[in-house]
Design a protein around this motif. Structure first.
Motif, PDB file in Angstrom:
ATOM      1  N   MET A   1       1.383  -0.933  -0.121  1.00 45.35           N
ATOM      2  CA  MET A   1       0.514  -0.136  -0.068  1.00 45.35           C
ATOM      3  C   MET A   1       1.222   1.228   0.417  1.00 45.35           C
ATOM      4  O   MET A   1       0.918   2.239  -0.352  1.00 45.35           O
ATOM      5  CB  MET A   1      -0.928  -0.075   1.021  1.00 45.35           C
ATOM      6  N   TYR A   2       2.426   1.370   0.634  1.00 44.19           N
ATOM      7  CA  TYR A   2       2.882   2.288   1.078  1.00 44.19           C
ATOM      8  C   TYR A   2       3.493   2.599  -0.824  1.00 44.19           C
ATOM      9  O   TYR A   2       3.759   4.183  -0.505  1.00 44.19           O
ATOM     10  CB  TYR A   2       3.742   2.226   1.993  1.00 44.19           C
ATOM     11  N   GLN A   3       3.613   1.734  -1.556  1.00 41.38           N
ATOM     12  CA  GLN A   3       4.153   1.963  -2.430  1.00 41.38           C
ATOM     13  C   GLN A   3       3.399   2.192  -3.316  1.00 41.38           C
ATOM     14  O   GLN A   3       3.930   3.464  -3.860  1.00 41.38           O
ATOM     15  CB  GLN A   3       4.793   0.183  -2.930  1.00 41.38           C
ATOM     16  N   ALA A   4       2.012   2.239  -3.824  1.00 39.65           N
ATOM     17  CA  ALA A   4       1.676   3.244  -3.800  1.00 39.65           C
ATOM     18  C   ALA A   4       1.469   4.695  -3.960  1.00 39.65           C
ATOM     19  O   ALA A   4       1.442   5.312  -4.877  1.00 39.65           O
ATOM     20  CB  ALA A   4      -0.344   2.580  -4.202  1.00 39.65           C
ATOM     21  N   THR A   5       1.302   4.968  -2.433  1.00 39.52           N
ATOM     22  CA  THR A   5       1.053   6.010  -1.933  1.00 39.52           C
ATOM     23  C   THR A   5       2.123   7.061  -2.345  1.00 39.52           C
ATOM     24  O   THR A   5       2.392   7.995  -2.847  1.00 39.52           O
ATOM     25  CB  THR A   5       1.093   6.263  -0.294  1.00 39.52           C
ATOM     26  N   LEU A   6       3.446   6.406  -2.262  1.00 44.59           N
ATOM     27  CA  LEU A   6       5.313   7.106  -2.546  1.00 44.59           C
ATOM     28  C   LEU A   6       5.208   7.053  -3.721  1.00 44.59           C
ATOM     29  O   LEU A   6       5.543   7.833  -4.168  1.00 44.59           O
ATOM     30  CB  LEU A   6       6.416   5.960  -1.807  1.00 44.59           C
ATOM     31  N   THR A   7       5.013   5.980  -4.351  1.00 48.03           N
ATOM     32  CA  THR A   7       4.893   6.618  -5.631  1.00 48.03           C
ATOM     33  C   THR A   7       3.633   8.179  -6.355  1.00 48.03           C
ATOM     34  O   THR A   7       5.013   8.589  -7.340  1.00 48.03           O
ATOM     35  CB  THR A   7       4.266   4.802  -6.645  1.00 48.03           C
ATOM     36  N   ARG A   8       3.325   7.626  -6.236  1.00 50.23           N
ATOM     37  CA  ARG A   8       2.388   8.640  -6.527  1.00 50.23           C
ATOM     38  C   ARG A   8       2.606   9.998  -5.872  1.00 50.23           C
ATOM     39  O   ARG A   8       2.595  10.880  -7.415  1.00 50.23           O
ATOM     40  CB  ARG A   8       0.914   8.483  -5.858  1.00 50.23           C
ATOM     41  N   ARG A   9       3.386  10.176  -4.712  1.00 47.78           N
ATOM     42  CA  ARG A   9       3.483  11.025  -4.250  1.00 47.78           C
ATOM     43  C   ARG A   9       5.469  12.227  -4.847  1.00 47.78           C
ATOM     44  O   ARG A   9       5.284  12.857  -5.071  1.00 47.78           O
ATOM     45  CB  ARG A   9       3.701  11.374  -2.969  1.00 47.78           C
ATOM     46  N   TYR A  10       5.669  10.586  -5.232  1.00 45.93           N
ATOM     47  CA  TYR A  10       8.037  10.623  -5.880  1.00 45.93           C
ATOM     48  C   TYR A  10       7.440  11.432  -7.026  1.00 45.93           C
ATOM     49  O   TYR A  10       7.802  12.250  -7.911  1.00 45.93           O
ATOM     50  CB  TYR A  10       8.209   9.600  -5.535  1.00 45.93           C
ATOM     51  N   LEU A  11       6.283  10.904  -7.905  1.00 39.86           N
ATOM     52  CA  LEU A  11       5.522  11.077  -9.165  1.00 39.86           C
ATOM     53  C   LEU A  11       5.283  12.844  -9.677  1.00 39.86           C
ATOM     54  O   LEU A  11       5.696  13.068 -10.465  1.00 39.86           O
ATOM     55  CB  LEU A  11       5.072   9.878 -10.016  1.00 39.86           C
ATOM     56  N   THR A  12       4.767  12.791  -9.007  1.00 39.40           N
ATOM     57  CA  THR A  12       4.024  14.522  -8.559  1.00 39.40           C
ATOM     58  C   THR A  12       4.678  15.020  -7.832  1.00 39.40           C
ATOM     59  O   THR A  12       4.169  16.757  -8.458  1.00 39.40           O
ATOM     60  CB  THR A  12       2.416  14.405  -8.376  1.00 39.40           C
ATOM     61  N   GLN A  13       5.262  14.616  -7.431  1.00 40.29           N
ATOM     62  CA  GLN A  13       6.465  16.121  -6.954  1.00 40.29           C
ATOM     63  C   GLN A  13       8.234  16.321  -6.715  1.00 40.29           C
ATOM     64  O   GLN A  13       7.997  17.135  -6.028  1.00 40.29           O
ATOM     65  CB  GLN A  13       6.065  15.835  -4.959  1.00 40.29           C
ATOM     66  N   LYS A  14       8.381  15.570  -8.126  1.00 40.18           N
ATOM     67  CA  LYS A  14      10.100  15.920  -8.185  1.00 40.18           C
ATOM     68  C   LYS A  14      10.089  16.050  -9.482  1.00 40.18           C
ATOM     69  O   LYS A  14       9.229  15.361 -10.453  1.00 40.18           O
ATOM     70  CB  LYS A  14      10.012  14.671  -7.758  1.00 40.18           C
ATOM     71  N   VAL A  15      11.157  16.597  -9.936  1.00 41.17           N
ATOM     72  CA  VAL A  15      11.367  16.946 -11.528  1.00 41.17           C
ATOM     73  C   VAL A  15      11.923  16.193 -12.257  1.00 41.17           C
ATOM     74  O   VAL A  15      11.252  16.020 -12.911  1.00 41.17           O
ATOM     75  CB  VAL A  15      12.370  18.542 -11.422  1.00 41.17           C
ATOM     76  N   MET A  16      12.638  15.343 -11.561  1.00 43.23           N
ATOM     77  CA  MET A  16      13.474  14.217 -12.098  1.00 43.23           C
ATOM     78  C   MET A  16      12.473  13.056 -12.733  1.00 43.23           C
ATOM     79  O   MET A  16      13.220  13.010 -13.722  1.00 43.23           O
ATOM     80  CB  MET A  16      14.499  13.522 -10.964  1.00 43.23           C
ATOM     81  N   PRO A  17      11.686  12.689 -12.206  1.00 42.16           N
ATOM     82  CA  PRO A  17      10.836  11.498 -12.616  1.00 42.16           C
ATOM     83  C   PRO A  17      10.865  12.375 -12.963  1.00 42.16           C
ATOM     84  O   PRO A  17       9.909  11.376 -14.443  1.00 42.16           O
ATOM     85  CB  PRO A  17       9.657  11.341 -11.463  1.00 42.16           C
ATOM     86  N   LEU A  18      10.176  13.391 -12.989  1.00 44.97           N
ATOM     87  CA  LEU A  18       8.512  14.338 -14.584  1.00 44.97           C
ATOM     88  C   LEU A  18      10.213  13.500 -15.992  1.00 44.97           C
ATOM     89  O   LEU A  18       9.691  13.981 -17.103  1.00 44.97           O
ATOM     90  CB  LEU A  18       9.238  15.456 -14.404  1.00 44.97           C
ATOM     91  N   LEU A  19      11.291  14.338 -15.720  1.00 42.77           N
ATOM     92  CA  LEU A  19      12.331  14.417 -16.852  1.00 42.77           C
ATOM     93  C   LEU A  19      12.348  13.389 -17.252  1.00 42.77           C
ATOM     94  O   LEU A  19      11.985  13.061 -18.400  1.00 42.77           O
ATOM     95  CB  LEU A  19      13.887  15.130 -16.729  1.00 42.77           C
ATOM     96  N   ALA A  20      12.372  11.774 -16.211  1.00 38.32           N
ATOM     97  CA  ALA A  20      12.438   9.888 -16.775  1.00 38.32           C
ATOM     98  C   ALA A  20      11.240  10.050 -17.888  1.00 38.32           C
ATOM     99  O   ALA A  20      11.389   9.564 -18.798  1.00 38.32           O
ATOM    100  CB  ALA A  20      12.106   9.909 -16.050  1.00 38.32           C
ATOM    101  N   ALA A  21      10.541  10.080 -17.189  1.00 39.19           N
ATOM    102  CA  ALA A  21       9.297  10.211 -17.924  1.00 39.19           C
ATOM    103  C   ALA A  21       9.046  10.880 -19.541  1.00 39.19           C
ATOM    104  O   ALA A  21       9.183  10.665 -20.083  1.00 39.19           O
ATOM    105  CB  ALA A  21       7.678  10.630 -17.082  1.00 39.19           C
TER     106      ALA A  21
END
Lengths: 525, 247
Positions: free
Chosen positions: A1-21
Motif C-alpha cells: 500500500m505504501y508503495q502506491a502512495t509513495l509512487t504517486r507522491r514521488y511522481l507528482t512532487q519531483k522534477v527528476m521523475p518527470l524528466l525521466a517520463a
C-alpha cells in the motif's frame, strides 16, 4: 500500500521523475512515429506492388500457351475468383519522338478485361478529373476542367474523355480518306518517354523544353506524347525460343499510365493484345500439320516445287493469364492453390497442347514482388532497430535518474525499513515507480506520436514554408503524402516495450535500495 | 516476572576500512514490561547501536570468545528470526522515534502517521482497516495537539511539531516497545520538555508500553524509571531490573 502512495507522491512532487517520463515519452514517440511512417511506406509499396499484376498469374514465358479463353472461363467459374484476363509479356525497344530509344517491358492486354483484374483504368493518367490530388493545393493539374482551355495543347474536357477511352481500349481512331479507322495503340508508362514533369504536388504536366530555332531564336515547345507516334521493335521467338526476325510497328500513343511505382512507370508499355500477338507470331494462324508427308521431290507440271501441305489451325497464345480474387484481402496463397487446381483440369483437357501442370509457373503478386518487398521490409526493420537501439538510452536515463533518486531517498529507505518494510517491499516500491514513469512516459509518447503522425503532412508543409525544409520529396518517393496511419497494435507494442524498458532501468537502483543497510540509511546525510 | 526484553552479552563491532571499532562489548540488560529505561552515555558509547539492535534493524556479532550474545523479546531470540520475521517484529512490536524526526517530506502529517499502518497491514489489510487506522492516527495527532495540522507537510511544521508527528507515527501500530533515540536532541529545552511530556503521556496503564530512550542528558535520563549507563560499549550501571536487583 505504501508503495502506491509513495509512487504517486514521488511522481507528482519531483522534477527528476518527470524528466525521466519525458525522456521515455520522446523515445516512445520517436519509435512509434518512425514505425508508423516506415510501416505505412511499406504498406503503400505492397499495395502499389499489386497494381497491374493481379492477385495470381499463370505464366508460360515467351512461347505462351494456347486455349487461354478456356482457362479464363474455368477460372472465372470458380466462386472465389472475381475475374481473369490474358496478357502477353515481352521485351522490346521503343523509338520515341525526338529519336530517343528505350528498352521496355511490353505488355499486350485487352484493356477492359485487364482492368477487371488489375484496376488498369484507375492508372490511366490523361482523363477528366473532378477533384485535384490531395497535395495539389494550387490546382495545377491540367486534367481539371477549370484548367481548360489550354490553347497550346488542342485539348478540351471532351478530348480527355476520348483519350481515356482510347487508353482503356488501346485503340486510336484515325481519319483516313476511306473514313474513320480503328488502329491498335500503345499506352506508355508516365515516366517512360520523359515528356512529363512531376510536380511536388504529385501532378504530372507535360514538360516545356526550350528549343533553339535555325534562325538563332529560342522558344518553348510543348511536349505532349498523346499527339505523337512511337515505333515499337520486338523480336518474336519460335517455339524453341530462337529469335525469328525483328518486327517493327508504328503505334499511336493513346494515353499514359501512372502506378506510383517508378520501375513500372519508367519501363512498362501496354499494347493492344491482338497487335502484340501478331507482332510476336502468337496470333491465331494456320500451321503445317505434323501429319504432312515429307516429299521433297514433289513438283508441279511447270516444274515448281509442290510438296503437298496439310494445314491445321494454330490457336492464339498468351504468356500470362492473370486472376483476381473476390476479396482484395484474400490470401494469395489460397488463390494460387485454386489456380493450380483449375490449371490441372485445363491441362488434362488440352493434353499435349499446353504446358504440363508441373512445369507451368503459377505465382502470386507477393511472389512477383518478393525481392522488392523484402528489401523495404529489411529497411524498415533496420531503421526500427537503429531507433530502438537509440531508445535504449531511455533505459540508461531511467537508471541514472533512479540511481540518483535512490541516493537522495536513502534516508526514506531507512525510515521504511525501521517501520517494518521488507527488502522485497522496498525493491517493489522502486520497480513500481519505474513502471509508473514508463506508463506516464509512454502515454504521453503515444499521444505525442498520434498527434505527429496524423498531422505529419501539415507539419511537413509548415517546415517547408517556415524553414524551406522539404524532407519528403514526392519526386523521389513517388507518394505525394507521407504515410500518416497510426496503428494501435504497433502503439501497444511500443507502449509495453517502453514500460518494460523503464522497469528494467529501475531494476538495478531498486536492488540497490533494497540492500541498503537500514542503520546506515538512517544516518545518511 | 519475565522481562519483555533481555539483552545478553551483546557485542557489535564496526569496520572502518581495515580498522575494527568495537562499539558494544558484552552488553547485558533486562527490561520489564511497562518499564521506562534511559540508556545514558556519552557520544560514541554505543547507545544508538544498542537501540538499533534491540529494534531489529541490525544484528549483534559474536563475542571475542565466540559466544553468540543475543537479544530476546518475550523470550524469543531475535537472532533466530528470519529477515521477514524481523520485519514483522519491527512493524508490530516496535516503534521508533529518532532525533532527526525522519518524516517523509512528500507526505502530509496524517500520511506520515498512517505510513506505519500501511507497512504493517499491507495493501489488502490496510484497505480493510483504513478507517480504524485513520481514526487511531487522528486520535494520536489530537493527543499531540496536531489535529489542526493533518494536511500540512513536515516542512510547514516546527521541530517540536515534527517530533510529535514522529511519536504519533511510532505509536500508530500500538507497539509494546517504544525506542526513542535522543528524541529531544534537536530541540530547545522548553520544546524538549514538552516532547518528553508527550512521550510520558503515551505510557498509559492500559497499554503498559515499555519505553527505552537513549540520551546523553542526565536530567532527561532522570525522568526514567531506571538509568542504564553505557561507557565505551560496556554497561556500568543499571543493567538489571528492580526485581532482579532485589533477588
Amino acid at each position: 500500500m505504501y508503495q502506491a502512495t509513495l509512487t504517486r507522491r514521488y511522481l507528482t512532487q519531483k522534477v527528476m521523475p518527470l524528466l525521466a517520463a519525458l525522456a521515455v515519452a520522446l523515445c516512445s514517440a520517436m519509435v512509434m512515429t518512425v514505425w508508423s511512417v516506415m510501416g505505412g511506406f511499406l504498406d503503400r509499396f505492397i499495395d502499389q506492388g499489386r497494381t497491374l499484376v493481379g492477385d495470381v498469374a499463370i505464366v508460360w514465358p515467351n512461347a505462351g500457351f494456347a486455349h487461354y479463353e478456356d482457362l479464363i472461363e474455368r477460372l472465372e467459374a470458380d466462386p472465389e475468383i472475381e475475374a481473369a484476363a490474358p496478357m502477353i509479356e515481352s521485351y522490346g525497344l521503343v523509338s520515341l519522338p525526338g529519336g530517343l530509344k528505350e528498352t521496355v517491358v511490353i505488355k499486350g492486354i485487352e484493356g477492359p478485361g485487364f482492368d477487371r483484374v488489375t484496376g488498369y483504368a484507375d492508372t490511366i493518367w490523361w482523363k477528366p478529373v473532378d477533384e485535384p490530388l490531395p497535395r495539389d493545393e494550387n490546382r495545377e493539374d491540367w486534367r481539371l476542367a477549370e484548367n481548360f482551355p489550354e490553347p497550346n495543347f488542342l485539348r478540351s474536357p471532351e478530348s480527355w474523355q476520348r483519350d481515356f477511352d482510347a487508353g482503356l481500349a488501346l485503340t486510336e481512331t484515325e481519319l483516313t480518306p476511306d473514313g474513320p479507322r480503328d488502329r491498335a495503340a500503345i499506352v506508355l508508362g508516365i515516366e517512360a518517354a520523359g515528356f512529363n514533369v512531376r510536380r511536388p504536388s504529385g501532378v504530372y504536366v507535360p514538360s516545356t523544353p526550350l528549343v533553339r530555332e535555325p534562325d538563332g531564336t529560342t522558344r518553348y515547345t510543348n511536349n505532349f506524347i498523346l499527339d505523337e507516334k512511337v515505333v515499337l521493335h520486338v523480336v518474336p521467338l519460335d517455339l524453341d525460343g530462337q529469335a525469328v526476325e525483328l518486327v517493327t510497328r508504328s503505334l499511336p500513343v493513346a494515353n499514359e499510365f501512372a502506378t506510383g511505382m517508378f520501375e513500372v512507370d519508367n519501363r512498362v508499355v501496354f499494347v493492344r493484345m491482338d497487335a502484340l500477338q501478331a507482332m510476336l507470331g502468337m496470333d491465331e494462324a494456320q500451321r503445317i500439320s505434323a501429319d504432312t508427308p515429307f516429299d521433297p521431290f514433289a513438283t508441279n507440271q511447270d516444274g515448281s516445287f509442290a510438296m503437298p501441305v496439310q494445314l491445321e489451325p494454330d490457336p492464339a497464345r498468351v504468356s500470362h493469364v492473370l486472376a483476381r480474387g473476390i476479396d482484395r484481402d484474400m490470401d494469395a496463397q489460397r488463390l494460387k492453390e485454386i489456380a493450380t487446381e483449375v490449371y490441372e483440369a485445363f491441362a488434362f483437357e488440352h493434353l499435349g497442347e499446353v504446358p504440363q501442370p508441373g512445369r507451368i509457373i503459377i505465382t502470386t503478386w507477393a511472389d512477383q514482388n518478393r525481392t522488392f518487398i523484402a528489401a523495404v521490409e529489411k529497411e524498415t526493420a533496420l531503421v526500427l532497430f537503429i531507433f530502438g537501439f537509440v531508445s535504449l538510452t531511455a533505459v540508461f536515463l531511467v537508471l541514472a535518474i533512479f540511481w540518483s533518486m535512490v541516493s537522495e531517498k536513502t534516508r526514506d529507505v531507512g525510515i521504511l525499513r525501521a517501520l517494518g518494510a521488507s527488502r522485497v517491499g522496498i525493491a517493489w516500491l522502486w520497480l513500481r515507480y519505474g513502471a509508473a514513469i514508463g506508463i506516464t512516459g509512454c502515454v504521453l509518447g503515444m499521444i505525442l506520436s498520434y498527434m505527429v503522425v496524423t498531422n505529419i503532412n501539415p507539419i511537413h508543409d509548415w517546415l517547408g514554408a517556415a524553414l524551406g525544409l522539404q524532407v519528403w520529396d514526392p519526386s523521389v518517393y513517388y507518394f505525394t503524402e507521407i504515410p500518416n496511419h497510426f496503428d494501435p497494435v504497433k502503439g501497444s507494442i511500443i507502449f509495453f516495450g517502453g514500460v518494460l524498458a523503464s522497469v528494467v532501468g529501475a531494476l538495478i537502483p531498486a536492488v540497490r535500495a533494497a540492500w541498503l543497510d537500514p542503520v546506515k540509511a538512517l544516518r545518511f546525510e | 516476572m519475565t522481562p519483555i526484553l533481555q539483552v545478553d552479552s551483546v557485542h557489535k563491532t564496526y569496520r572502518l576500512g581495515k580498522v575494527e571499532v568495537p562499539v558494544l562489548r558484552g552488553v547485558t540488560i533486562s527490561v520489564d514490561q511497562g518499564e521506562w529505561i534511559a540508556i545514558l552515555g556519552a557520544s560514541g558509547s554505543g547507545k544508538s547501536t544498542l537501540l538499533h539492535l534491540i529494534g531489529g534493524l541490525d544484528r549483534p556479532d559474536r563475542g571475542p570468545n565466540g559466544s553468540p550474545g543475543d537479544i530476546r523479546y518475550r523470550g524469543t531470540p531475535l537472532s533466530g528470526m528470519s529477515a521477514s520475521e524481523l520485519d514483522r517484529y519491527r512493524s508490530r512490536n516496535v516503534g521508533f522515534v529518532f532525533q532527526a524526526y525522519h518524516l517523509l517530506p512528500e507526505l502530509t502529517v496524517l500520511g506520515n502517521v498512517l505510513l506505519g499502518a500501511m507497512v504493517r497491514h499491507g495493501r489488502v489489510g490496510f484497505m480493510t482497516k483504513r478507517g480504524e487506522a485513520t481514526s487511531r492516527a487522528k486520535a494520536l495527532l489530537d493527543t499531540m495537539g496536531l489535529s489542526h495540522r493533518l494536511s500540512h507537510r513536515p516542512r510547514e511544521l516546527s521541530g517540536g511539531e515534527r517530533q510529535r508527528v514522529a511519536i504519533a507515527r511510532s505509536l500508530v501500530n500500538q507497539p509494546d516497545l517504544l525506542l526513542a533515540d535522543e528524541p529531544t536532541g534537536n530541540l530547545d529545552r522548553t520544546t524538549g520538555e514538552a516532547i518528553l511530556d508527550a512521550i510520558t503521556a503515551t505510557r498509559n496503564p492500559s497499554e503498559n508500553r515499555t519505553l527505552i530512550m537513549v540520551t546523553h542528558d542526565e536530567q532527561i535520563a532522570a525522568r526514567a524509571d531506571r538509568v542504564v549507563r553505557l561507557e565505551d560499549g560496556i554497561v556500568t550501571a543499571g543493567s538489571t531490573t528492580s526485581a532482579e536487583a532485589e533477588a
